[in-house]
Design a protein around this motif. Structure first.
Motif, PDB file in Angstrom:
ATOM      1  N   PRO A   1       0.799  -1.231   0.000  1.00  0.00           N
ATOM      2  CA  PRO A   1       0.000   0.000   0.000  1.00  0.00           C
ATOM      3  C   PRO A   1       0.837   1.290   0.000  1.00  0.00           C
ATOM      4  CG  PRO A   1      -0.846  -1.565   1.609  1.00  0.00           C
ATOM      5  CD  PRO A   1       0.482  -2.087   1.159  1.00  0.00           C
ATOM      6  N   GLN A   2       2.137   1.182   0.292  1.00  0.00           N
ATOM      7  CA  GLN A   2       2.978   2.374   0.315  1.00  0.00           C
ATOM      8  C   GLN A   2       3.823   2.523  -0.952  1.00  0.00           C
ATOM      9  OE1 GLN A   2       5.245   3.066   3.838  1.00  0.00           O
ATOM     10  NE2 GLN A   2       3.531   2.689   5.222  1.00  0.00           N
ATOM     11  N   LEU A   3       3.578   1.680  -1.930  1.00  0.00           N
ATOM     12  CA  LEU A   3       4.361   1.705  -3.161  1.00  0.00           C
ATOM     13  C   LEU A   3       4.050   2.947  -3.992  1.00  0.00           C
ATOM     14  CD1 LEU A   3       6.297   0.046  -5.033  1.00  0.00           C
ATOM     15  CD2 LEU A   3       4.223  -0.865  -6.129  1.00  0.00           C
ATOM     16  N   ILE A   4       5.108   3.568  -4.525  1.00  0.00           N
ATOM     17  CA  ILE A   4       4.957   4.661  -5.495  1.00  0.00           C
ATOM     18  C   ILE A   4       5.186   4.059  -6.881  1.00  0.00           C
ATOM     19  CG2 ILE A   4       5.707   6.939  -6.240  1.00  0.00           C
ATOM     20  CD1 ILE A   4       4.576   6.853  -3.366  1.00  0.00           C
ATOM     21  N   ILE A   5       4.174   4.095  -7.725  1.00  0.00           N
ATOM     22  CA  ILE A   5       4.269   3.546  -9.073  1.00  0.00           C
ATOM     23  C   ILE A   5       4.476   4.707 -10.048  1.00  0.00           C
ATOM     24  CG2 ILE A   5       3.125   2.192 -10.863  1.00  0.00           C
ATOM     25  CD1 ILE A   5       1.404   0.954  -8.622  1.00  0.00           C
ATOM     26  N   GLY A   6       5.610   4.709 -10.727  1.00  0.00           N
ATOM     27  CA  GLY A   6       5.915   5.760 -11.694  1.00  0.00           C
ATOM     28  C   GLY A   6       5.819   5.215 -13.103  1.00  0.00           C
ATOM     29  N   LYS A   7       4.943   5.828 -13.929  1.00  0.00           N
ATOM     30  CA  LYS A   7       4.686   5.289 -15.261  1.00  0.00           C
ATOM     31  C   LYS A   7       4.843   6.369 -16.337  1.00  0.00           C
ATOM     32  CE  LYS A   7       0.501   3.570 -14.474  1.00  0.00           C
ATOM     33  NZ  LYS A   7      -0.693   2.691 -14.626  1.00  0.00           N
ATOM     34  N   ILE A   8       5.407   5.945 -17.458  1.00  0.00           N
ATOM     35  CA  ILE A   8       5.528   6.823 -18.629  1.00  0.00           C
ATOM     36  C   ILE A   8       4.787   6.193 -19.794  1.00  0.00           C
ATOM     37  CG2 ILE A   8       7.139   7.718 -20.368  1.00  0.00           C
ATOM     38  CD1 ILE A   8       9.130   8.214 -18.199  1.00  0.00           C
TER      39      ILE A   8
ATOM     40  N   HIS B   1      12.568  13.858 -16.348  1.00  0.00           N
ATOM     41  CA  HIS B   1      12.597  14.879 -15.295  1.00  0.00           C
ATOM     42  C   HIS B   1      11.212  15.068 -14.673  1.00  0.00           C
ATOM     43  CE1 HIS B   1      16.737  15.965 -15.681  1.00  0.00           C
ATOM     44  NE2 HIS B   1      16.627  16.385 -16.920  1.00  0.00           N
ATOM     45  N   GLN B   2      10.177  15.087 -15.512  1.00  0.00           N
ATOM     46  CA  GLN B   2       8.819  15.225 -14.980  1.00  0.00           C
ATOM     47  C   GLN B   2       8.485  14.073 -14.028  1.00  0.00           C
ATOM     48  OE1 GLN B   2       6.378  17.471 -15.311  1.00  0.00           O
ATOM     49  NE2 GLN B   2       6.898  18.740 -17.075  1.00  0.00           N
ATOM     50  N   LEU B   3       8.875  12.858 -14.413  1.00  0.00           N
ATOM     51  CA  LEU B   3       8.568  11.710 -13.564  1.00  0.00           C
ATOM     52  C   LEU B   3       9.358  11.762 -12.261  1.00  0.00           C
ATOM     53  CD1 LEU B   3       6.873   9.196 -13.284  1.00  0.00           C
ATOM     54  CD2 LEU B   3       8.675   7.890 -14.424  1.00  0.00           C
ATOM     55  N   LYS B   4      10.610  12.181 -12.326  1.00  0.00           N
ATOM     56  CA  LYS B   4      11.384  12.340 -11.088  1.00  0.00           C
ATOM     57  C   LYS B   4      10.663  13.283 -10.128  1.00  0.00           C
ATOM     58  CE  LYS B   4      15.747  12.181 -13.637  1.00  0.00           C
ATOM     59  NZ  LYS B   4      16.863  13.036 -14.126  1.00  0.00           N
ATOM     60  N   GLU B   5      10.226  14.420 -10.669  1.00  0.00           N
ATOM     61  CA  GLU B   5       9.559  15.412  -9.823  1.00  0.00           C
ATOM     62  C   GLU B   5       8.274  14.844  -9.231  1.00  0.00           C
ATOM     63  OE1 GLU B   5       9.050  18.631 -12.528  1.00  0.00           O
ATOM     64  OE2 GLU B   5      11.199  19.024 -12.688  1.00  0.00           O
ATOM     65  N   GLY B   6       7.502  14.131 -10.059  1.00  0.00           N
ATOM     66  CA  GLY B   6       6.263  13.548  -9.571  1.00  0.00           C
ATOM     67  C   GLY B   6       6.499  12.501  -8.492  1.00  0.00           C
ATOM     68  N   ILE B   7       7.531  11.670  -8.683  1.00  0.00           N
ATOM     69  CA  ILE B   7       7.839  10.635  -7.698  1.00  0.00           C
ATOM     70  C   ILE B   7       8.340  11.251  -6.395  1.00  0.00           C
ATOM     71  CG2 ILE B   7       9.430   8.747  -7.166  1.00  0.00           C
ATOM     72  CD1 ILE B   7       9.201   7.916 -10.121  1.00  0.00           C
ATOM     73  N   LEU B   8       9.196  12.247  -6.494  1.00  0.00           N
ATOM     74  CA  LEU B   8       9.684  12.898  -5.280  1.00  0.00           C
ATOM     75  C   LEU B   8       8.541  13.557  -4.517  1.00  0.00           C
ATOM     76  CD1 LEU B   8      12.996  14.460  -6.662  1.00  0.00           C
ATOM     77  CD2 LEU B   8      12.802  12.598  -5.004  1.00  0.00           C
ATOM     78  N   ASN B   9       7.602  14.155  -5.250  1.00  0.00           N
ATOM     79  CA  ASN B   9       6.425  14.741  -4.611  1.00  0.00           C
ATOM     80  C   ASN B   9       5.597  13.655  -3.930  1.00  0.00           C
ATOM     81  OD1 ASN B   9       4.495  17.058  -4.220  1.00  0.00           O
ATOM     82  ND2 ASN B   9       3.186  15.727  -5.437  1.00  0.00           N
ATOM     83  N   ALA B  10       5.441  12.512  -4.602  1.00  0.00           N
ATOM     84  CA  ALA B  10       4.672  11.406  -4.018  1.00  0.00           C
ATOM     85  C   ALA B  10       5.351  10.844  -2.774  1.00  0.00           C
ATOM     86  CB  ALA B  10       4.479  10.307  -5.063  1.00  0.00           C
ATOM     87  N   LEU B  11       6.672  10.740  -2.822  1.00  0.00           N
ATOM     88  CA  LEU B  11       7.408  10.259  -1.652  1.00  0.00           C
ATOM     89  C   LEU B  11       7.258  11.225  -0.473  1.00  0.00           C
ATOM     90  CD1 LEU B  11      10.653   9.012  -3.420  1.00  0.00           C
ATOM     91  CD2 LEU B  11       9.051   7.574  -2.134  1.00  0.00           C
ATOM     92  N   LEU B  12       7.270  12.519  -0.768  1.00  0.00           N
ATOM     93  CA  LEU B  12       7.070  13.512   0.285  1.00  0.00           C
ATOM     94  C   LEU B  12       5.674  13.385   0.881  1.00  0.00           C
ATOM     95  CD1 LEU B  12       8.137  15.989   1.826  1.00  0.00           C
ATOM     96  CD2 LEU B  12       7.264  17.413  -0.030  1.00  0.00           C
ATOM     97  N   ASN B  13       4.682  13.225   0.021  1.00  0.00           N
ATOM     98  CA  ASN B  13       3.311  13.056   0.522  1.00  0.00           C
ATOM     99  C   ASN B  13       3.186  11.791   1.363  1.00  0.00           C
ATOM    100  OD1 ASN B  13       2.381  15.390  -0.703  1.00  0.00           O
ATOM    101  ND2 ASN B  13       1.660  14.347  -2.547  1.00  0.00           N
ATOM    102  N   ARG B  14       3.915  10.752   0.976  1.00  0.00           N
ATOM    103  CA  ARG B  14       3.828   9.488   1.693  1.00  0.00           C
ATOM    104  C   ARG B  14       4.290   9.606   3.139  1.00  0.00           C
ATOM    105  NH1 ARG B  14       7.171   4.185  -0.199  1.00  0.00           N
ATOM    106  NH2 ARG B  14       8.802   5.292   0.936  1.00  0.00           N
ATOM    107  N   THR B  15       5.222  10.519   3.382  1.00  0.00           N
ATOM    108  CA  THR B  15       5.691  10.702   4.760  1.00  0.00           C
ATOM    109  C   THR B  15       4.570  11.213   5.659  1.00  0.00           C
ATOM    110  OG1 THR B  15       6.453  12.975   4.374  1.00  0.00           O
ATOM    111  CG2 THR B  15       8.033  11.212   3.952  1.00  0.00           C
ATOM    112  N   GLN B  16       3.562  11.850   5.046  1.00  0.00           N
ATOM    113  CA  GLN B  16       2.430  12.369   5.824  1.00  0.00           C
ATOM    114  C   GLN B  16       1.261  11.392   5.850  1.00  0.00           C
ATOM    115  OE1 GLN B  16       2.732  15.370   7.401  1.00  0.00           O
ATOM    116  NE2 GLN B  16       4.829  15.410   6.602  1.00  0.00           N
ATOM    117  N   THR B  17       1.017  10.711   4.722  1.00  0.00           N
ATOM    118  CA  THR B  17      -0.178   9.870   4.610  1.00  0.00           C
ATOM    119  C   THR B  17       0.079   8.390   4.835  1.00  0.00           C
ATOM    120  OG1 THR B  17       0.122   9.486   2.233  1.00  0.00           O
ATOM    121  CG2 THR B  17      -1.059  11.486   2.889  1.00  0.00           C
ATOM    122  N   GLN B  18       1.366   7.972   4.690  1.00  0.00           N
ATOM    123  CA  GLN B  18       1.737   6.553   4.762  1.00  0.00           C
ATOM    124  C   GLN B  18       1.091   5.746   3.631  1.00  0.00           C
ATOM    125  OE1 GLN B  18       4.124   5.930   7.072  1.00  0.00           O
ATOM    126  NE2 GLN B  18       3.877   8.118   7.482  1.00  0.00           N
TER     127      GLN B  18
END
Length: 357
Positions: free
Chosen positions: A120-127, A174-191
């Motif tokens: 449930p904590q996985l970040i899936i990055g897709k292009i 670069h767009q995907l990196k930014e999106g994943i980093l944002n998702a990882l940051l959100n995960r620290t709050q939402t788990q």
């Protein structure tokens, strides 16, 4: 103590350029990155070789460019046992990268819902190429053609020209990196994990920047004008020096223009109504180029550069890649690694530097 990125486990199921470049980014910052390929039909870029490359090698320079510090393993996702192996890896992963065609995830029984039920904590990055609902195959050249880039690139008599790097792929990475980093940051709050999707087409359109606004606000359709800038002059004109070097200038304001003219003993030019403002210089750039070219031809390139550097005038000598990688800054960005027992070299995917307070 490991930092945040160094604690991440990344699984890279992607191929070609954009996805693997994201995997390399995390690997270079210290994450544990495993690249998974089909045991027979490996990443196609392994075969994208120059004519001069070893045809028997298991990889190419192209492949090396976006695969660094990764572990490699093989899985055939058409086999149920290999899908189970992937799912075991997913249980302990933080990020999963992929660029499958529409429908492939469901075919392999690894839909987003399935993966998130496992972790449930996985970040899936897709292009993908043209959005989540399109199954169209996308390559950078076609994106450059269809997003307007090729129509703008080239000279009036050259016809449309693609850029010499797969820029849309690079920007999508670069767009995907930014999106994943944002998702990882959100995960620290939402788990909770999430799915981050980037399309090559939307990336290309987002990257049109000032050219897009020139059209959207003024109905200006950019034409092929070589290296020239549609809004600034002199900017992008190519000049020859006395010693046969090629130079270009990016004159951004009247002060820089006046300084350049002073060096070239053209002090009257900035006072001339034809050239006294940027708008005027845009309207009369052909005549201005002729005037500047005649004077620049009287000086060696380094003499011009010494003056420009001293006076903070944006200028540069046009260099090939041999010359680029003879400079200290570029040399420092070279990263070496052995793949399958052979030395590989590429430039760093990380150009930022961080200093702790």
């Amino acid at each position: 103590m490991k930092n945040f990125i160094e604690q991440l486990r990344v699984i890279d199921l992607s191929s070609v350029l954009a996805g693997p470049s994201v995997g390399m980014f995390f690997a270079e910052l210290g994450a544990d990155v495993t690249k998974i390929e089909h045991p027979i039909y490996k990443d196609v870029t392994r075969s994208w070789k120059l004519a001069s490359e070893d045809k028997n090698s298991s990889f190419s320079a192209y492949f090396s460019a976006i695969n660094y510090k990764k572990k490699y393993t093989s899985l055939n996702l058409k086999l149920s046992e290999d899908v189970l192996r992937l799912k075991e890896l997913i249980k302990h992963a933080d990020v999963l990268l992929m660029n499958f065609k529409k429908g492939d995830q469901e075919k392999f029984n690894i839909s987003d819902d399935t993966l998130l039920s496992i972790n449930p904590q996985l970040i899936i990055g897709k292009i993908n190429g043209y959005g989540n609902e399109s199954d169209r195959v996308a390559y950078d050249l076609i994106l450059q053609a269809e997003s307007g880039f090729m129509s703008m690139n080239g000279k009036p008599d050259s016809g449309p020209i693609k850029m010499p790097v797969a820029l849309i792929d690079v920007l999508a990475g670069h767009q995907l990196k930014e999106g994943i980093l944002n998702a990882l940051l959100n995960r620290t709050q939402t788990q909770k994990g999430s799915v981050v999707t980037v399309s090559l087409y939307e990336t290309a359109v987002a990257s049109l920047m000032n050219q897009a606004s020139n059209y959207l606000m003024n109905n200006h359709i950019p034409q092929r004008i070589g290296s020239l800038h549609p809004n600034i002059a002199p900017y992008g004109e190519i000049f020859s020096s006395k010693d046969d070097k090629l130079l270009t200038f990016a004159i951004g304001n009247d002060k820089q223009f006046a300084k350049l003219c002073n060096f070239l003993e053209l002090d009257e030019i900035p006072l001339d109504d034809q050239f006294s403002s940027n708008v005027a210089r845009i309207s009369n750039r052909t005549e201005l180029e002729k005037i500047l070219a005649a004077k620049i031809m009287q000086h060696d390139a380094q003499e011009i550069m010494n003056y420009c550097l001293k006076e903070n005038i944006p200028a540069g000598i046009i260099q090939n890649l041999k010359e680029v990688f003879e400079t200290p800054l570029a040399k420092a960005m070279i990263r070496e690694e052995e793949i399958d027992g052979k030395l590989t070299r590429r430039v760093s995917s990380v150009s930022f530097k961080t200093k702790e307070a």
